[in-house]
Design a protein around this motif. Sequence first.
Motif, PDB file in Angstrom:
ATOM      1  N   VAL A 128     -22.270 -44.999  -9.921  1.00 43.94           N
ATOM      2  CA  VAL A 128     -23.625 -44.115  -9.924  1.00 43.94           C
ATOM      3  C   VAL A 128     -23.310 -42.965 -10.710  1.00 43.94           C
ATOM      4  O   VAL A 128     -22.295 -42.161 -10.561  1.00 43.94           O
ATOM      5  CB  VAL A 128     -23.796 -43.765  -8.378  1.00 43.94           C
ATOM      6  CG1 VAL A 128     -25.144 -42.925  -8.413  1.00 43.94           C
ATOM      7  CG2 VAL A 128     -23.913 -44.912  -7.281  1.00 43.94           C
ATOM      8  N   ILE A 129     -24.523 -42.683 -11.542  1.00 48.47           N
ATOM      9  CA  ILE A 129     -24.457 -41.322 -12.349  1.00 48.47           C
ATOM     10  C   ILE A 129     -25.605 -40.301 -11.832  1.00 48.47           C
ATOM     11  O   ILE A 129     -26.406 -40.909 -11.366  1.00 48.47           O
ATOM     12  CB  ILE A 129     -24.757 -41.720 -13.886  1.00 48.47           C
ATOM     13  CG1 ILE A 129     -25.971 -42.185 -14.243  1.00 48.47           C
ATOM     14  CG2 ILE A 129     -23.479 -42.393 -14.361  1.00 48.47           C
ATOM     15  CD1 ILE A 129     -26.296 -42.520 -15.817  1.00 48.47           C
ATOM     16  N   SER A 130     -25.526 -39.116 -11.967  1.00 49.22           N
ATOM     17  CA  SER A 130     -26.255 -38.115 -11.471  1.00 49.22           C
ATOM     18  C   SER A 130     -26.084 -36.743 -12.326  1.00 49.22           C
ATOM     19  O   SER A 130     -25.248 -36.650 -12.790  1.00 49.22           O
ATOM     20  CB  SER A 130     -25.975 -38.016  -9.870  1.00 49.22           C
ATOM     21  OG  SER A 130     -24.787 -37.203  -9.566  1.00 49.22           O
ATOM     22  N   SER A 131     -27.043 -35.935 -12.193  1.00 49.72           N
ATOM     23  CA  SER A 131     -27.052 -34.705 -12.930  1.00 49.72           C
ATOM     24  C   SER A 131     -27.725 -33.651 -11.841  1.00 49.72           C
ATOM     25  O   SER A 131     -28.739 -33.980 -11.102  1.00 49.72           O
ATOM     26  CB  SER A 131     -27.741 -34.638 -14.355  1.00 49.72           C
ATOM     27  OG  SER A 131     -29.245 -34.867 -13.965  1.00 49.72           O
ATOM     28  N   ASP A 132     -27.385 -32.224 -12.235  1.00 48.87           N
ATOM     29  CA  ASP A 132     -27.922 -31.234 -11.254  1.00 48.87           C
ATOM     30  C   ASP A 132     -29.323 -30.709 -11.782  1.00 48.87           C
ATOM     31  O   ASP A 132     -29.664 -29.810 -11.374  1.00 48.87           O
ATOM     32  CB  ASP A 132     -27.001 -30.225 -11.135  1.00 48.87           C
ATOM     33  CG  ASP A 132     -26.436 -29.373 -12.356  1.00 48.87           C
ATOM     34  OD1 ASP A 132     -26.754 -29.638 -13.451  1.00 48.87           O
ATOM     35  OD2 ASP A 132     -25.960 -28.270 -12.038  1.00 48.87           O
ATOM     36  N   ALA A 133     -29.873 -31.384 -13.199  1.00 47.52           N
ATOM     37  CA  ALA A 133     -30.928 -30.700 -13.920  1.00 47.52           C
ATOM     38  C   ALA A 133     -31.449 -32.237 -14.454  1.00 47.52           C
ATOM     39  O   ALA A 133     -30.786 -33.005 -15.000  1.00 47.52           O
ATOM     40  CB  ALA A 133     -30.845 -29.732 -14.626  1.00 47.52           C
ATOM     41  N   THR A 134     -32.684 -32.171 -14.624  1.00 45.01           N
ATOM     42  CA  THR A 134     -33.586 -33.266 -15.515  1.00 45.01           C
ATOM     43  C   THR A 134     -34.319 -32.763 -16.291  1.00 45.01           C
ATOM     44  O   THR A 134     -34.580 -33.445 -17.366  1.00 45.01           O
ATOM     45  CB  THR A 134     -34.248 -34.030 -14.510  1.00 45.01           C
ATOM     46  OG1 THR A 134     -35.434 -33.101 -13.723  1.00 45.01           O
ATOM     47  CG2 THR A 134     -33.663 -34.813 -13.424  1.00 45.01           C
ATOM     48  N   SER A 135     -34.540 -31.423 -16.447  1.00 48.09           N
ATOM     49  CA  SER A 135     -35.118 -30.590 -17.616  1.00 48.09           C
ATOM     50  C   SER A 135     -34.192 -29.300 -17.868  1.00 48.09           C
ATOM     51  O   SER A 135     -34.384 -28.663 -16.959  1.00 48.09           O
ATOM     52  CB  SER A 135     -36.616 -30.361 -17.252  1.00 48.09           C
ATOM     53  OG  SER A 135     -36.839 -29.680 -16.136  1.00 48.09           O
ATOM     54  N   ILE A 136     -34.157 -29.180 -19.175  1.00 46.73           N
ATOM     55  CA  ILE A 136     -33.204 -28.132 -19.554  1.00 46.73           C
ATOM     56  C   ILE A 136     -33.624 -27.480 -20.788  1.00 46.73           C
ATOM     57  O   ILE A 136     -34.266 -28.324 -21.735  1.00 46.73           O
ATOM     58  CB  ILE A 136     -31.637 -28.471 -19.418  1.00 46.73           C
ATOM     59  CG1 ILE A 136     -31.301 -29.508 -20.497  1.00 46.73           C
ATOM     60  CG2 ILE A 136     -31.108 -28.474 -18.178  1.00 46.73           C
ATOM     61  CD1 ILE A 136     -29.746 -29.736 -20.607  1.00 46.73           C
ATOM     62  N   PHE A 137     -33.233 -26.307 -21.385  1.00 46.98           N
ATOM     63  CA  PHE A 137     -33.323 -25.826 -22.837  1.00 46.98           C
ATOM     64  C   PHE A 137     -31.881 -26.604 -23.658  1.00 46.98           C
ATOM     65  O   PHE A 137     -31.025 -26.773 -22.885  1.00 46.98           O
ATOM     66  CB  PHE A 137     -33.171 -24.367 -22.767  1.00 46.98           C
ATOM     67  CG  PHE A 137     -34.403 -23.916 -22.329  1.00 46.98           C
ATOM     68  CD1 PHE A 137     -35.786 -23.965 -23.361  1.00 46.98           C
ATOM     69  CD2 PHE A 137     -34.836 -23.460 -21.098  1.00 46.98           C
ATOM     70  CE1 PHE A 137     -36.834 -23.424 -22.945  1.00 46.98           C
ATOM     71  CE2 PHE A 137     -36.079 -22.932 -20.903  1.00 46.98           C
ATOM     72  CZ  PHE A 137     -37.112 -22.938 -21.864  1.00 46.98           C
ATOM     73  N   GLN A 138     -32.330 -26.545 -24.969  1.00 45.77           N
ATOM     74  CA  GLN A 138     -31.351 -27.078 -25.564  1.00 45.77           C
ATOM     75  C   GLN A 138     -29.978 -26.329 -25.738  1.00 45.77           C
ATOM     76  O   GLN A 138     -28.828 -27.034 -25.759  1.00 45.77           O
ATOM     77  CB  GLN A 138     -31.631 -27.166 -27.235  1.00 45.77           C
ATOM     78  CG  GLN A 138     -31.012 -28.084 -28.079  1.00 45.77           C
ATOM     79  CD  GLN A 138     -31.416 -28.031 -29.500  1.00 45.77           C
ATOM     80  OE1 GLN A 138     -32.715 -28.134 -29.512  1.00 45.77           O
ATOM     81  NE2 GLN A 138     -30.547 -28.326 -30.471  1.00 45.77           N
ATOM     82  N   ASN A 139     -29.846 -25.023 -25.769  1.00 44.67           N
ATOM     83  CA  ASN A 139     -28.582 -24.421 -25.481  1.00 44.67           C
ATOM     84  C   ASN A 139     -28.222 -24.033 -24.233  1.00 44.67           C
ATOM     85  O   ASN A 139     -27.146 -23.290 -23.849  1.00 44.67           O
ATOM     86  CB  ASN A 139     -28.912 -22.904 -26.062  1.00 44.67           C
ATOM     87  CG  ASN A 139     -29.847 -22.211 -25.652  1.00 44.67           C
ATOM     88  OD1 ASN A 139     -30.280 -22.528 -24.574  1.00 44.67           O
ATOM     89  ND2 ASN A 139     -30.069 -21.110 -26.081  1.00 44.67           N
ATOM     90  N   GLU A 140     -28.632 -24.834 -23.057  1.00 40.41           N
ATOM     91  CA  GLU A 140     -28.201 -24.710 -21.597  1.00 40.41           C
ATOM     92  C   GLU A 140     -27.359 -25.855 -21.371  1.00 40.41           C
ATOM     93  O   GLU A 140     -27.625 -27.153 -21.804  1.00 40.41           O
ATOM     94  CB  GLU A 140     -29.487 -24.730 -20.826  1.00 40.41           C
ATOM     95  CG  GLU A 140     -29.212 -24.472 -19.361  1.00 40.41           C
ATOM     96  CD  GLU A 140     -30.563 -24.333 -18.585  1.00 40.41           C
ATOM     97  OE1 GLU A 140     -30.479 -23.915 -17.547  1.00 40.41           O
ATOM     98  OE2 GLU A 140     -31.699 -24.523 -19.252  1.00 40.41           O
ATOM     99  N   SER A 141     -26.405 -25.738 -20.413  1.00 40.56           N
ATOM    100  CA  SER A 141     -25.548 -26.824 -19.965  1.00 40.56           C
ATOM    101  C   SER A 141     -26.030 -27.026 -18.481  1.00 40.56           C
ATOM    102  O   SER A 141     -26.672 -26.423 -17.930  1.00 40.56           O
ATOM    103  CB  SER A 141     -24.101 -26.267 -20.034  1.00 40.56           C
ATOM    104  OG  SER A 141     -23.732 -25.344 -19.144  1.00 40.56           O
TER     105      SER A 141
END
Length: 588
Positions: free
Chosen positions: A24-37
């Motif tokens: 299973v893969i997941s992330s803590d954000a689905t929309s970010i800025f290009q220079n954001e991690s």
Amino acid sequence: MKISIVVLILSICSIAFADKPSVVISSDATSIFQNESFQFTVSFNNFDGEISMSETKGLEKFNVIGGPYQSSSNRWESINGETKSVTSIVLTYSLRPKFGGSIKLGPFKAKSGDKEYSSNTITIRVYKQGDSIPADKQKNQAYIRTVVSNKNPYPGETIRVDYFLYITPDMDIRAPKLVDSPKMKGFIKKDIKLSDNRELVQKIYGGIKYRTLHVLSYYLTPTASGKYNVESLVLDVPFKEKKRRRRRSFDPFMDDDIFSGFRSYKEKRLSSDPVTVNVKSFPSEGKPSGFNGLSGNFSIKSSFDKDSVKVNEAITIKFKVRGKGNFNDLQSLGINFPNDFEIYDPVRKESLSGDNRGWVEFEYVVIPRFPGDYEISPEKIFFFNPKSKKYQTAETQKISLKVYGKANNSMVIPNNITRKEIKVLGKDIRYIKKGKGIEKNNISIQNYLLLSLGIIFLPFFSYLFALKSGKIDKNSLKRAKAYKSFMKIYRKSKQEIESNNIKEFYSLTELAVFTYFADKLNKSTSGIIPDEIYFMLSESSVSDDVIASLKDILDRCSLNKFITSSIDEAKSDFRNLPLLLEKIEEVL
């Protein structure tokens, strides 16, 4: 009976589902800025053997700035009388996107034994700075914006770089922590002192309302033409987040927001986008022969403490250059003093702001040794004005001096001899002992003069004859003179290294190199600029590696006026520079 049925059902469920491995893969954000991690996790659940990841689709579209960090858990399961160990592994990454747009991550695939398992997929929407962001995505956004005052300067033209943290109004932060300050290769960097009481300021950018914080600022002065990057600024920013507590009461009062949750801070790593600065070359059209790389806008004025003096009486003459520009390239002036003046080394004073605005003054002490009316020709400085994009000249007024009294003929000191050199000359004086010798009555005055002239000019005429006949090689003499001048100064720099005086070492090193090439080009030291040296070496077919190594050393000489190198770097340069000149000598 009911309890037995429930236990039976739970047992069947555990048998049915306990054995199923998954990825299973997941992330803590689905929309970010290009220079954001953002944080990205890969979970391997319920595996009873070795696991190997066979495919990481989409990961190549991101920069991995942290991880993977691994955590694992083990448990024992007993199914149908068989006991086995079951492992779950979680890999955590910190990722930053390489470009904007919608980026798909997954599926990730893993092998365990002879089976392959495939994960789900997720999509990350990446916005660039200034993009129009949909209203439902205009929350929880943060990035660092780099503002450069001029992306196309000339060498020596100071520019300003500011870094701002942008956050949307719904976010609260604590003071950011600097992780990595931006690298400024190709520039001389000066910090700009910002107020300690900076606050978040409301701004609208790309149609979105933000709160901004001025983080850091620098003045940058490019040292040579070419393309250079203002590298990324990296910050850890503590953001306030709300976490829900488990409800403990059915009391409506206790369900109030004050009691239903609490706030904590979670750090998020942000980095700015690198910005390319294209440093333009000076135009060749209209370039004066005396131009030495000075860039900016300047004026020059001369002053003196007296215009009428006695023989052997000191005069103080000052030349003050005012304006804005790369004063660091103005280390000396080529004042044309009368030959009958004894000249002492000038004292250089300066008062400059961070953006290279201010003045530099050269104070000379001169002593006239003979009476007469003297003139000091106007002093000119040539510079390139980036605003007008033209070469300009600043010039002083002519200085007129009257010297009266009687000359002391027993003391004639050549022009441009320094106080130290006078002391050295004093050590070399030898007194002639009186003896029988030639009696005055045995030789006429005319013959005595002819004999004296013959002794004086004999070495000179012998040298001319040897030079004309080809017994002396002009180029060899030139090389010997240049290298001798270099080593005379360079030996002094060793003492500075031993005293751990790095800045003075690089100052002497720069002077030694410029003196060497000034002798090669038949120019004064103040008329030499690095670009001219590199061009001459390139035209003479000196290897690019040698030119690049020499350029690195001269760049450090320039940078060490502000930023001190390590002692190991200085020792390395001290060893390598003579070797580079030997390679140059082989070609020239």
